[in-house]
Enzyme design. Structure first.
Site, PDB file in Angstrom:
ATOM      1  N   SER A 118       0.790  -1.243  -0.037  1.00  0.00           N
ATOM      2  CA  SER A 118       0.042   0.023  -0.046  1.00  0.00           C
ATOM      3  C   SER A 118       0.734   1.351   0.043  1.00  0.00           C
ATOM      4  O   SER A 118       0.409   2.275  -0.544  1.00  0.00           O
ATOM      5  CB  SER A 118      -1.178   0.176   1.236  1.00  0.00           C
ATOM      6  OG  SER A 118      -1.885  -1.025   0.932  1.00  0.00           O
ATOM      7  N   VAL A 143      -4.146  -2.660   5.039  1.00  0.00           N
ATOM      8  CA  VAL A 143      -3.035  -2.593   5.890  1.00  0.00           C
ATOM      9  C   VAL A 143      -3.559  -3.035   7.483  1.00  0.00           C
ATOM     10  O   VAL A 143      -4.755  -2.456   7.735  1.00  0.00           O
ATOM     11  CB  VAL A 143      -2.575  -1.039   5.954  1.00  0.00           C
ATOM     12  CG1 VAL A 143      -1.740  -0.821   7.069  1.00  0.00           C
ATOM     13  CG2 VAL A 143      -2.384  -0.590   4.618  1.00  0.00           C
ATOM     14  N   HIS A 150       4.506   0.553  12.481  1.00  0.00           N
ATOM     15  CA  HIS A 150       4.507   0.762  11.087  1.00  0.00           C
ATOM     16  C   HIS A 150       3.137   0.678  10.628  1.00  0.00           C
ATOM     17  O   HIS A 150       3.143   1.405   9.475  1.00  0.00           O
ATOM     18  CB  HIS A 150       5.197  -0.889  10.848  1.00  0.00           C
ATOM     19  CG  HIS A 150       5.393  -0.941   9.393  1.00  0.00           C
ATOM     20  ND1 HIS A 150       6.394  -0.393   8.803  1.00  0.00           N
ATOM     21  CD2 HIS A 150       4.929  -1.754   8.438  1.00  0.00           C
ATOM     22  CE1 HIS A 150       6.327  -0.570   7.336  1.00  0.00           C
ATOM     23  NE2 HIS A 150       5.509  -1.408   7.355  1.00  0.00           N
TER      24      HIS A 150
END
Length: 217
Positions: A118, A143, A150
Site C-alpha cells: 500500500s 493495511v 509501522h
C-alpha cells in the site's frame, strides 16, 4: 440574539398556490427567496447580518451536480492493487471489477496494476493519472495493525499519497485501502458480513468519473 426566520410572502402571490417569491423578515429587500415548482428547489442558505441578528437567506437558482451510473460507456479505469495481504486485496479487486461490469464498463477499459504494498500505491497512481488515459483510478490495499507503529506510518502515507496523486494529476483517485485491526476485520470488509469495500470504491470511481466528464470536461 434570536435568529429571525419568518417569511413574509409577496402580496401578489395567490393564497392557494406556492409563492413565487418572498422576503425574509429583517432582511434587506434584495434578499429574497425564490421557489420552484416540480423537483427543483433552491437550497443554498446564506447568513446575512442586520440590526435584528442573523438570518438565513435561500439563494435563487442553485444548480446541483452529481455523477451518473447510467452513462458509463467509454469510461476507462485503472486499478492499482497492493500485493501485500493479497488474500484480502484479491477479493476487493474482484468486487471492484464485478461492479464496473455491472454498470456497463467494458473489460478492455479496465487495467489492473500491481504494486508491492500500500505504501507504493500513490507513486504509481500519480504517474498513471498524468498519462491522461484514465477517467478515474481506484487504489486497493489492506493495511492490518501489528505490534509496532509501522501500521500508522503506512496507513497515513497511503491516504495522504492517494489524495496528493489526485490533486497533482487532476484525475479522481479513489482510496480503497482497508485499514483494519486484524485479518478478520479485513476479510469481513472484502466480501464478508460488512460487504465488499472494493465494490463500494468502484461505485465512487464511476460517480466521480461521470461527474467530471459530463459537467467539467
Amino acid at each position: 440574539m434570536a435568529t429571525r426566520s419568518a417569511l413574509r410572502i409577496s402580496s401578489s402571490s395567490p393564497t392557494n398556490s406556492i409563492p413565487k417569491s418572498g422576503f425574509l423578515s429583517g432582511c434587506h429587500p434584495k434578499s429574497f427567496v425564490t421557489f420552484y415548482s416540480g423537483n427543483r428547489y433552491s437550497t443554498n442558505l446564506v447568513s446575512k447580518g442586520n440590526s435584528r441578528g442573523l438570518v438565513c437567506v435561500a439563494s435563487a437558482g442553485v444548480r446541483h451536480f452529481r455523477g451518473s451510473f447510467s452513462k458509463c460507456e467509454g469510461l476507462r479505469f485503472a486499478v492499482v492493487v497492493a500485493q501485500f495481504n493479497e488474500v484480502v486485496t484479491k477479493l476487493l479487486l474482484e468486487g471492484a471489477i464485478e461492479t464496473f461490469k455491472r454498470y456497463s464498463v467494458r473489460e478492455e477499459d479496465i487495467e489492473v496494476w500491481w504494486v508491492p504494498g500500500s505504501f507504493e500505491i500513490p507513486v504509481l497512481t500519480q504517474k498513471l493519472g498524468k498519462t491522461g488515459k484514465y477517467d478515474a483510478i481506484l487504489c486497493i490495499g489492506a493495511v492490518i495493525r501489528g505490534d509496532t507503529t509501522h501500521y500508522d506510518a503506512v496507513a497515513n502515507s497511503a491516504a495522504s499519497g492517494v489524495l496528493s496523486a489526485g490533486l497533482n494529476s487532476g484525475v479522481p483517485c479513489i482510496f480503497g485501502v482497508l485499514t483494519c485491526d486484524d485479518m478478520d476485520q479485513a476479510l469481513n470488509r472484502a466480501g464478508g458480513k460488512a460487504g465488499n469495500k472494493g465494490s463500494e470504491a468502484a461505485l465512487t470511481a464511476i460517480e466521480m468519473a461521470t461527474m467530471v466528464r459530463e459537467h467539467i470536461g
